[in-house]
Enzyme design. Structure first.
Site, mmCIF file in Angstrom:
data_model
loop_
_atom_site.group_PDB
_atom_site.id
_atom_site.type_symbol
_atom_site.label_atom_id
_atom_site.label_comp_id
_atom_site.label_asym_id
_atom_site.label_seq_id
_atom_site.Cartn_x
_atom_site.Cartn_y
_atom_site.Cartn_z
ATOM 1 N N CYS A 2 0.830 -1.194 0.000
ATOM 2 C CA CYS A 2 0.000 0.000 0.000
ATOM 3 C C CYS A 2 0.871 1.252 0.000
ATOM 4 O O CYS A 2 1.825 1.354 0.751
ATOM 5 C CB CYS A 2 -0.959 0.088 1.188
ATOM 6 N N ARG A 27 6.053 -0.353 -3.994
ATOM 7 C CA ARG A 27 5.618 -1.035 -2.771
ATOM 8 C C ARG A 27 4.696 -2.210 -3.087
ATOM 9 O O ARG A 27 4.477 -3.067 -2.234
ATOM 10 C CB ARG A 27 4.890 -0.044 -1.848
ATOM 11 N N TRP A 74 -2.797 -2.906 -1.821
ATOM 12 C CA TRP A 74 -2.389 -4.312 -1.982
ATOM 13 C C TRP A 74 -3.388 -5.112 -1.157
ATOM 14 O O TRP A 74 -3.418 -5.010 0.065
ATOM 15 C CB TRP A 74 -0.956 -4.491 -1.467
ATOM 16 N N ASN A 100 -2.993 2.400 5.343
ATOM 17 C CA ASN A 100 -1.948 1.410 5.111
ATOM 18 C C ASN A 100 -1.816 0.610 6.405
ATOM 19 O O ASN A 100 -1.553 1.187 7.453
ATOM 20 C CB ASN A 100 -0.633 2.159 4.778
ATOM 21 N N GLY A 101 -2.059 -0.708 6.345
ATOM 22 C CA GLY A 101 -1.963 -1.532 7.563
ATOM 23 C C GLY A 101 -3.124 -2.504 7.621
ATOM 24 O O GLY A 101 -3.781 -2.763 6.607
ATOM 25 N N GLU A 474 19.699 -17.984 -2.648
ATOM 26 C CA GLU A 474 19.353 -16.628 -3.082
ATOM 27 C C GLU A 474 19.127 -16.592 -4.600
ATOM 28 O O GLU A 474 18.197 -15.938 -5.083
ATOM 29 C CB GLU A 474 20.452 -15.648 -2.642
ATOM 30 N N LYS A 478 15.569 -15.476 -6.296
ATOM 31 C CA LYS A 478 15.496 -14.348 -7.230
ATOM 32 C C LYS A 478 14.864 -14.787 -8.539
ATOM 33 O O LYS A 478 14.006 -14.118 -9.091
ATOM 34 C CB LYS A 478 16.917 -13.813 -7.448
ATOM 35 N N GLU A 481 11.108 -15.666 -8.255
ATOM 36 C CA GLU A 481 10.333 -14.484 -7.893
ATOM 37 C C GLU A 481 9.971 -13.628 -9.112
ATOM 38 O O GLU A 481 8.863 -13.103 -9.197
ATOM 39 C CB GLU A 481 11.193 -13.672 -6.915
ATOM 40 N N HIS A 497 20.021 -37.784 -0.955
ATOM 41 C CA HIS A 497 19.049 -38.086 0.096
ATOM 42 C C HIS A 497 17.618 -37.786 -0.338
ATOM 43 O O HIS A 497 16.732 -37.633 0.503
ATOM 44 C CB HIS A 497 19.419 -37.322 1.373
ATOM 45 N N LYS A 594 6.900 -4.819 -2.077
ATOM 46 C CA LYS A 594 8.272 -4.537 -1.634
ATOM 47 C C LYS A 594 8.411 -4.657 -0.128
ATOM 48 O O LYS A 594 9.363 -5.223 0.364
ATOM 49 C CB LYS A 594 8.663 -3.137 -2.105
HETATM 50 C C1 F6R Z 1 13.278 -11.054 -2.409
HETATM 51 C C2 F6R Z 1 12.925 -10.045 -1.434
HETATM 52 C C3 F6R Z 1 12.276 -10.477 -0.171
HETATM 53 C C4 F6R Z 1 12.735 -9.598 1.002
HETATM 54 C C5 F6R Z 1 11.926 -9.962 2.259
HETATM 55 C C6 F6R Z 1 12.385 -9.182 3.457
HETATM 56 O O1 F6R Z 1 13.893 -10.478 -3.526
HETATM 57 O O2 F6R Z 1 13.126 -8.862 -1.644
HETATM 58 O O3 F6R Z 1 12.508 -11.810 0.086
HETATM 59 O O4 F6R Z 1 14.084 -9.809 1.216
HETATM 60 O O5 F6R Z 1 10.576 -9.701 2.025
HETATM 61 O O6 F6R Z 1 12.230 -7.809 3.272
HETATM 62 P P1 F6R Z 1 13.008 -6.792 4.166
HETATM 63 O O7 F6R Z 1 14.461 -6.958 3.894
HETATM 64 O O8 F6R Z 1 12.504 -5.449 3.737
HETATM 65 O O9 F6R Z 1 12.680 -7.115 5.583
#
Ligand code: F6R
Length: 599
Positions: A2, A27, A74, A100-101, A474, A478, A481, A497, A594
Site C-alpha cells: 500500500c 511497494r 495491496w 496502510n496496515g 538466493e 530471485k 520471484e 538423500h 516490496k
Molecule cells: C526477495 C525479497 C524479499 C525480502 C523480504 C524481506 O527479492 O526482496 O525476500 O528480502 O521480504 O524484506 P526486508 O528486507 O525489507 O525485511
C-alpha cells in the site's frame, strides 16, 4: 504494501497525487484511488489494476482542487476491485480515508454498526464509518482530532491513515501506529506519504511521524499530537537524496539499475561505517559478554544472515542460531539479557521481523538492526542500528540491498572478531577494493545464449555447498520471484538423500563452486547430475573445470571468503535476463510487494 499520499497547497492536486503514487508503485499494489476536495465536496475516483487505469479515467476531467489524498492498495481483505480500493467514504459522504496496515478487530467493530450499509469488504471501511458517526458538518479541527484519537484507541492492528473532511478543504488529518508515515514539509504546501520518494521532487525536508501520533497539515502549518492531544515537537530532518536516485535513468528497469549499483552499495556502506565510526559505537560489553547469538530476517535478508552465521561460526568459532522471522516469533526462542540478536531488513518494516524484534527486546536481549531505510520502524525499536547505504531500492526483488547487507555483516563480524581478539581472513579495506574491481564487471553477455533454453525449463535447480549453498538459495529465490520458473536450491551433499530423484536427462542444473576446499565434493555432485543425462551450468572462478560441465560462467578470482560478493551478481543477472526474455516486468512481480507490512 500500500502506498499512501496526501497533499494540501496551491497546485492542482490530481497531478501531484498521481505522480507521487507512481513513485510509490514499487511497494506493490493491485488497485488505486484518489479523493479530492472540490468546493467543499469530496470527489472520489478509483480503478482496479495499474495506476495507468486510474490516470485514463481521470484524463479530460478539469479538476481545480488543491488538496487531496491518494492510495495504491495491496489487497488483504476483499479482492482487488473498485469497491475495495481506497479512499473509503463515510455513509454521509462527508469523510474520505486512506489506510496502510490492517485493523485486526474490524469484524467486531463492524458488527456494532448495524445502521451502516458497508460498501466494501475491507477492514478499513470500519474506520471511516466510525469517524462518520461523530464528525458532523459543524465539527471544527479540534473536535475532529479528538474523534480521530478516540477511534484510534478502539483499534487493534497497524495503521497509517490520511483523512479528509469535506467542509475543511485545506486540511489533511493523519494518524499512525505500526505502519510508516512521513510528512513532507514544503513552502506553502505540505504532504503526507508512506515513503520519501513520494515527496522528493517537492521537498527534502521530512518529519517521521511516530507511533501513537496524530495530527493535521494545512498549506502553512503542521501540527502533531499524542493521543491525549498534547502537542508534540516537529523534528524536521533534511533528506540527503535527489529525485534522480529514485528514477530509472538510462536503465530499462529499476532492477537492472540496482544490480549495476551493487559496487556502489558496498562502497557507500563501508564509507558510512568508517566515517561515522558506527561499529566502534556498539557498546563493547554487548559483543564480548553474551551467551548466545540469534540472526532473524525474511527472504533475501535471511540469505544474507546465513552468510553471517557461517562466518561467525567458521571464523569466530561461536555458534549462531538463525531463523525466519515468521518462525522465530512463534517458537518461544531462548533469549535472555545476555543474548545478542541481529535483525536484518532492507525496508525496516517487515511485519514478522518487527514482531520478532519486539519480542527479543521484551525479553531483554541486545538488539542490533541492519536496515536500509532511515528512520524506519525497526530502527526506532532496536538498541542500535547499522545502516546499509544502498540508496532507495525500488524493484521488488532485492539486489543491491543484499550486497549492502552482506557488506555490513562482514564489517560487523570483523569488529566482533577484533574485540574478541580473534584473527580473521579479511578486512573491510579488501572489501572496498573488491567493490572497485567489480564495478564494470557483468555476466550478461555470458548468459545471453543460455537464457532461451533456461526459460523453457519447467524447473531449474541450483546447488552448492557452504557459502555456495546460501548463494544458491538466493539465486533460486530471485529467479522464481521474477521469472515464475519453478526453482529449488539443494545443498550439494543432500542430493542423494532425495532430490536426485528429480534430475532427468531434461534437467538443467546451476552449480555454484567458489570455495577451493569444496572442489572435489562439488565435482562429485556434478558427476551424479551429469550421469543422469542432465546439463550443468557451472558458476566458478576455477575455469579449468570447464571440460567437466556443459557451460561455464566465469567469476573473477578473489579470496574464497569474499566470493559471495562476486558470485551474487551473475545470479541476479540471470534472474533479470529470464524475466526480460519472458516479457515480464522484473520490477513488479505478480502477487508480491516490496515491504511486507502484514503477516
Ligand atoms: C526477495 C525479497 C524479499 C525480502 C523480504 C524481506 O527479492 O526482496 O525476500 O528480502 O521480504 O524484506 P526486508 O528486507 O525489507 O525485511
Amino acid at each position: 504494501m500500500c502506498g499512501l499520499v496526501g497533499y494540501t497547497g496551491k497546485r492542482s492536486v490530481v497531478d501531484i497525487l498521481i505522480s507521487a503514487l507512481g513513485r510509490l508503485e514499487y511497494r506493490g499494489y493491485d488497485s488505486a484511488g484518489i479523493a479530492i476536495n472540490q468546493n467543499n465536496e469530496l470527489i472520489v475516483d478509483k480503478s482496479k489494476g495499474l495506476l495507468i487505469n486510474l490516470q485514463k479515467k481521470l484524463a479530460g476531467q478539469k479538476y481545480e482542487a488543491t488538496s487531496g489524498i491518494g492510495h495504491t492498495r495491496w489487497a488483504t481483505h476483499g479482492e482487488p476491485n473498485e469497491q475495495n480500493a481506497h479512499p473509503h467514504i463515510s455513509q454521509n459522504g462527508h469523510i474520505a480515508l486512506i489506510h496502510n496496515g490492517i485493523i485486526e478487530n474490524f469484524g467486531k467493530l463492524k458488527a456494532s454498526m448495524s445502521d451502516i450499509l458497508f460498501k466494501s469488504e475491507t477492514d478499513t471501511e470500519v474506520v471511516v464509518q466510525l469517524l462518520g458517526k461523530q464528525i458532523t458538518t459543524k465539527s471544527d479541527g479540534n473536535h475532529i482530532l479528538r474523534v480521530i484519537s478516540e477511534v484510534c484507541q478502539q483499534l487493534r492492528g497497524a495503521y497509517a491513515f490520511g483523512i479528509m473532511v469535506a467542509h475543511i478543504p485545506d486540511k489533511i488529518f493523519f494518524a499512525k501506529k505500526g505502519s510508516p508515515l512521513i510528512i513532507g514539509c514544503g513552502k506553502e504546501e505540505n504532504f503526507i506519504a508512506s515513503d520519501i520518494p513520494a515527496v522528493l521532487p517537492y521537498t527534502n525536508k521530512v518529519i517521521y511521524v511516530k507511533d501513537n501520533e496524530l495530527g493535521v497539515i494545512s498549506p502553512n502549518k503542521i501540527s502533531i499530537y499524542d493521543f491525549k492531544l498534547q502537542l508534540k515537537n516537529n523534528i524536521i530532518k533534511d533528506i540527503n537524496l535527489s529525485p534522480q536516485q529514485v528514477l530509472r535513468g538510462n536503465y530499462s528497469t529499476f532492477m537492472e539499475k540496482e544490480i549495476a549499483q551493487g559496487s556502489y552499495a558496498m562502497i557507500n556502506t563501508i564509507t558510512n561505517l568508517i566515517k561515522g565510526k558506527i561499529l566502534q559505537k556498539i557498546p563493547l560489553a554487548k559483543i564480548t559478554d553474551f551467551s548466545n547469538i540469534h540472526i532473524v530476517a525474511c527472504g533475501t535478508a535471511l540469505h544474507a544472515g546465513m552468510i553471517a552465521k557461517f562466518l561467525i561460526e567458521r571464523e569466530c568459532r561461536m555458534s549462531v542460531s538463525l531463523d525466519f522471522a515468521s518462525e522465530f516469533r512463534y517458537k518461544k526462542p531462548i533469549i535472555n539479557k545476555k543474548s545478542l540478536c541481529l535483525f536484518i531488513s532492507q525496508s525496516g518494516e517487515t511485519a514478522d521481523t518487527l514482531a520478532s524484534l519486539e519480542l527479543a527486546k521484551k525479553q531483554g536481549a541486545y538488539c542490533l538492526a541492519i536496515t536500509n531505510v532511515l528512520g524506519c520502524r525497526i530502527s526506532q525499536i532496536a538498541d542500535y542500528v547499522i545502516y546499509t547505504c544502498a540508496g532507495p531500492e525500488i524493484a521488488v526483488a532485492s539486489t543491491k540491498a543484499y550486497v549492502a547487507q552482506i557488506t555490513a555483516l562482514y564489517c560487523f563480524i570483523e569488529r566482533f572478531a577484533k574485540v574478541n581478539d580473534i584473527k580473521i581472513k579479511y578486512d573491510k579495506q579488501e572489501i572496498a577494493r573488491l567493490a572497485k574491481k567489480l564495478e564494470d564487471w557483468s555476466t550478461v553477455l555470458e548468459w545471453k545464449n543460455l537464457i532461451p533454453q533456461m526459460c523453457q525449463q519447467e524447473s531449474l535447480y541450483f546447488i552448492g555447498r557452504g557459502l555456495d549453498y546460501y548463494l544458491a538459495m538466493e539465486g533460486a529465490l530471485k529467479l522464481k520471484e521474477i521469472s515464475y520458473i519453478h526453482c529449488e536450491a539443494f545443498a550439494g551433499g543432500e542430493l542423494k538423500h532425495g532430490s536426485l530423484a528429480l534430475i532427468t536427462a531434461d534437467s538443467l542444473v546451476i552449480v555454484l563452486l567458489t570455495q577451493k576446499e569444496l572442489i572435489d565434493k562439488t565435482l562429485n555432485a556434478i558427476h551424479e547430475i551429469r550421469s543422469r543425462g542432465a546439463r550443468v551450468i557451472l558458476i566458478t572462478q576455477f575455469t579449468y573445470l570447464k571440460n567437466q560441465v556443459d557451460f561455464i560462467i566465469t567469476l573473477p578470482a578473489v579470496k574464497d571468503i569474499l566470493m559471495p560478493f562476486v558470485a551474487i551478481k551473475p545470479l541476479q543477472e540471470l534472474a533479470f535476463l529470464c524475466a526480460k526474455h519472458k516479457g515480464l516486468d522484473p520490477d513488479k512481480p505478480r502477487n508480491l510487494a516490496k515491504s511486507v507490512t502484514v503477516e
